[in-house]
Write a protein that holds these residues in place. Structure first.
Motif, PDB file in Angstrom:
ATOM      1  N   TYR A   1      -4.461   6.296  -4.268  1.00 24.34           N
ATOM      2  CA  TYR A   1      -4.241   5.022  -4.949  1.00 24.34           C
ATOM      3  C   TYR A   1      -2.851   4.989  -5.570  1.00 24.34           C
ATOM      4  N   MET A   2      -2.516   6.042  -6.354  1.00 27.52           N
ATOM      5  CA  MET A   2      -1.208   6.119  -7.009  1.00 27.52           C
ATOM      6  C   MET A   2      -0.405   7.267  -6.408  1.00 27.52           C
TER       7      MET A   2
ATOM      8  N   HIS B   1      -9.067   3.348  -3.361  1.00 21.89           N
ATOM      9  CA  HIS B   1      -9.334   4.421  -4.330  1.00 21.89           C
ATOM     10  C   HIS B   1      -9.417   5.788  -3.666  1.00 21.89           C
TER      11      HIS B   1
ATOM     12  N   LYS C   1      -9.319   9.343  -2.098  1.00 16.90           N
ATOM     13  CA  LYS C   1      -8.351  10.439  -2.294  1.00 16.90           C
ATOM     14  C   LYS C   1      -8.715  11.561  -1.335  1.00 16.90           C
TER      15      LYS C   1
ATOM     16  N   ASN D   1      -5.076  11.296  -8.463  1.00 14.12           N
ATOM     17  CA  ASN D   1      -3.941  10.567  -7.906  1.00 14.12           C
ATOM     18  C   ASN D   1      -2.807  11.530  -7.598  1.00 14.12           C
TER      19      ASN D   1
ATOM     20  N   ALA E   1      -5.402   6.225 -20.826  1.00 17.25           N
ATOM     21  CA  ALA E   1      -4.711   5.338 -19.870  1.00 17.25           C
ATOM     22  C   ALA E   1      -5.299   5.490 -18.470  1.00 17.25           C
ATOM     23  N   SER E   2      -6.068   6.586 -18.286  1.00 20.82           N
ATOM     24  CA  SER E   2      -6.754   6.789 -16.995  1.00 20.82           C
ATOM     25  C   SER E   2      -8.250   6.556 -17.112  1.00 20.82           C
TER      26      SER E   2
ATOM     27  N   PRO F   1      -9.876   3.283 -17.606  1.00 21.22           N
ATOM     28  CA  PRO F   1      -9.667   1.842 -17.789  1.00 21.22           C
ATOM     29  C   PRO F   1     -10.939   1.012 -17.974  1.00 21.22           C
TER      30      PRO F   1
ATOM     31  N   HIS G   1     -11.322  12.795 -15.046  1.00 25.75           N
ATOM     32  CA  HIS G   1     -10.977  11.778 -14.060  1.00 25.75           C
ATOM     33  C   HIS G   1     -11.824  12.006 -12.813  1.00 25.75           C
TER      34      HIS G   1
ATOM     35  N   TRP H   1      -9.912   1.003 -23.230  1.00 25.56           N
ATOM     36  CA  TRP H   1      -8.479   1.323 -23.139  1.00 25.56           C
ATOM     37  C   TRP H   1      -7.573   0.227 -23.669  1.00 25.56           C
TER      38      TRP H   1
END
Ligand SMILES: O=C(O)c1cnc2c(C(=O)O)cccc2c1O
Length: 462
Positions: free
Chosen positions: A58-59, A117, A119, A137, A313-314, A316, A348, A444
């Motif tokens: 994703y990132m 999403h 991975k 990510n 921040a991860s 959400p 995560h 968040w």
């Protein structure tokens, strides 16, 4: 090939399940030495002499990714499969442009709010290939101080050219399902080359089922191919028998939460829990729906984490969704992973399992990219005739009988002396820890200014 035992071989006897957590910076080394891998371990030359690779995610921080490969592999062909569109896509191309060996492939996302999403890594060596399915990510922060899950396949040997290509699948139809998942991306030359490469490898040693999601409104024969209905189908055929797991709770652990509906009967405790509590279809045992326990970090778990509030921040989970589903809080338990040295390594990872009331046994276990959302797992539409999925997701399902012929359950803690036992390395602690009266789920997009985090900072999202 390197003479010294590769880290992977070191672990394999300790990890007959090939299930690892990522290494965490800042915890005692003991918790990073077994059953833990870093991205450099996964890409290291000791895993194989890399010819080319593919990274689904994703990132992406592309310059950072290149640096994680051993120097001698940094110019090998690398296919990046992403879901970025518009400005994000432009940025990705700008960052990839200077690497002539990198090709970008944009997964089609025609459905609103869908994301790519999944991975996954494909690693092609001169003596075979590996598939890695994980939850991180391709950015530094995801491999630094978080709890993430990684399944690393055994080395899949190349089929002899004269060998019939229909050979080489496993008792879980791993290769067939992987090819079917890739097929859903449509016609991309580079992905089709990887499908051909996969067809040329013997994946009969893969002991896990693939549980994937692809965007679409899936009906007819396709309805049970994806999301929570794929899980339901696999558990109907290969799951526990009803008498064994009667009243065993289901546990879901995730790092984000979607809009689940105004009550549990909209989706969470109906279609979704029904799939996770599916048992082998032989039994006519009418099962009462099992208890559902959910694990999602409370504000205090985030505040005290190694990263502090920025770990959030991860995570959400938005106030907009939370206020519509207060009932969700009644299922929640804290993130605790003392047994793995990771209580402060914010989760995560996403995991789902069915566990005995005394927390001694597991009936099955999933590690996946899929959070607790309809977008990821799918939701029935048109009177249950179709399953609507928005995002690409992929995970692996461990079923005892597929890992070892006569194994009926995984052991969780202490090893059952009987020979037919196998310890499953749970990423989090059992028994679960409830929220206290004052605990709230991490959101968040609201401020936390009454107590500083482990880094001495407050959280004031804009
Ligand atoms: O791992 C992932 O696939 C993933 C996807 N999405 C997000 C978002 C978002 O979509 O807003 C925010 C923060 C973290 C993530 C994240 O970690």
């Amino acid at each position: 090939t390197s003479e010294k035992m590769s880290p992977y071989e070191n672990y394999i006897e300790a990890a007959p399940l090939n299930f690892f957590l990522t290494k965490v910076f800042g915890i005692p080394n003991h918790y990073n030495s077994s059953l833990a891998v870093g991205i450099k371990d996964i890409l290291s030359a000791s895993m194989g002499n890399l010819i080319s690779s593919a990274q689904f995610n994703y990132m992406f921080d592309i310059p950072w990714l290149v640096q994680q490969y051993p120097e001698q592999f940094r110019s090998k062909p690398l296919l990046i499969i992403h879901g970025s569109q518009r400005a994000d896509k432009t940025t990705l191309h700008e960052n990839a442009h200077r690497y002539p060996n990198i090709t970008l492939c944009q997964a089609k996302l025609d459905i609103m709010y869908g994301t790519h999403h999944s991975k996954m890594m494909f690693l092609l060596y001169d003596n075979g290939m590996r598939v890695v399915i994980h939850t991180a990510n391709i950015i530094h922060n995801d491999w630094y101080q978080k709890t993430q899950g990684v399944w690393i396949s055994p080395l899949f040997p190349k089929l002899a050219s004269d060998q019939d290509l229909s050979q080489g699948d496993s008792v879980t139809q791993f290769r067939k399902d992987l090819l079917e998942y890739l097929g859903a991306y449509g016609t991309n030359k580079h992905l089709q080359e990887w499908q051909e490469t996969i067809r040329q490898h013997d994946m009969s040693s893969a002991k896990v089922f693939i549980i994937g999601s692809v965007p679409g409104r899936h009906t007819g024969a396709s309805k049970m191919k994806w999301g929570h209905l794929k899980l339901r189908k696999v558990l109907q055929e290969h799951g526990p028998d009803g008498s064994t797991v009667k009243d065993w709770p289901v546990i879901g652990q995730f790092s984000s939460v979607g809009s689940l509906g105004s009550g549990p009967e909209n989706w969470l405790s109906s279609e979704w829990l029904e799939s996770l509590s599916t048992v082998q279809a032989n039994g006519i045992v009418k099962l009462s729906k099992p208890k559902l326990n959910l694990i999602f970090p409370c504000v205090e778990n985030v505040r005290r984490s190694l990263e502090g509030y920025p770990a959030g921040a991860s995570l959400p989970y938005s106030i907009k969704n939370a206020r519509k589903q207060q009932y969700f809080n009644t299922f929640l338990h804290q993130w605790r992973a003392f047994s793995r040295g990771r209580s402060r390594a914010s989760p995560h990872i996403k995991t789902y399992t069915r566990i005995s009331p005394d927390a001694q046994y597991l009936a099955w276990f999933i590690v996946t990219s899929a959070n607790l959302s309809k977008a990821a797992w799918g939701a029935y539409e048109k009177n249950n005739s179709q399953l609507f999925i928005r995002s690409y997701e992929i995970g692996v399902l461990f079923v005892p009988s597929k890992v070892e012929e006569n194994l009926k359950l995984f052991n969780v803690q202490g090893v059952d002396s009987s020979k037919d036992s196998m310890l499953f390395p749970l990423p989090w602690d059992v028994p679960l820890t409830s929220y206290t009266q004052t605990d709230r789920p991490w959101l968040w997009d609201i401020a936390y200014t009454d107590k500083p985090d482990s880094q001495g900072n407050m959280w004031c999202p804009s």
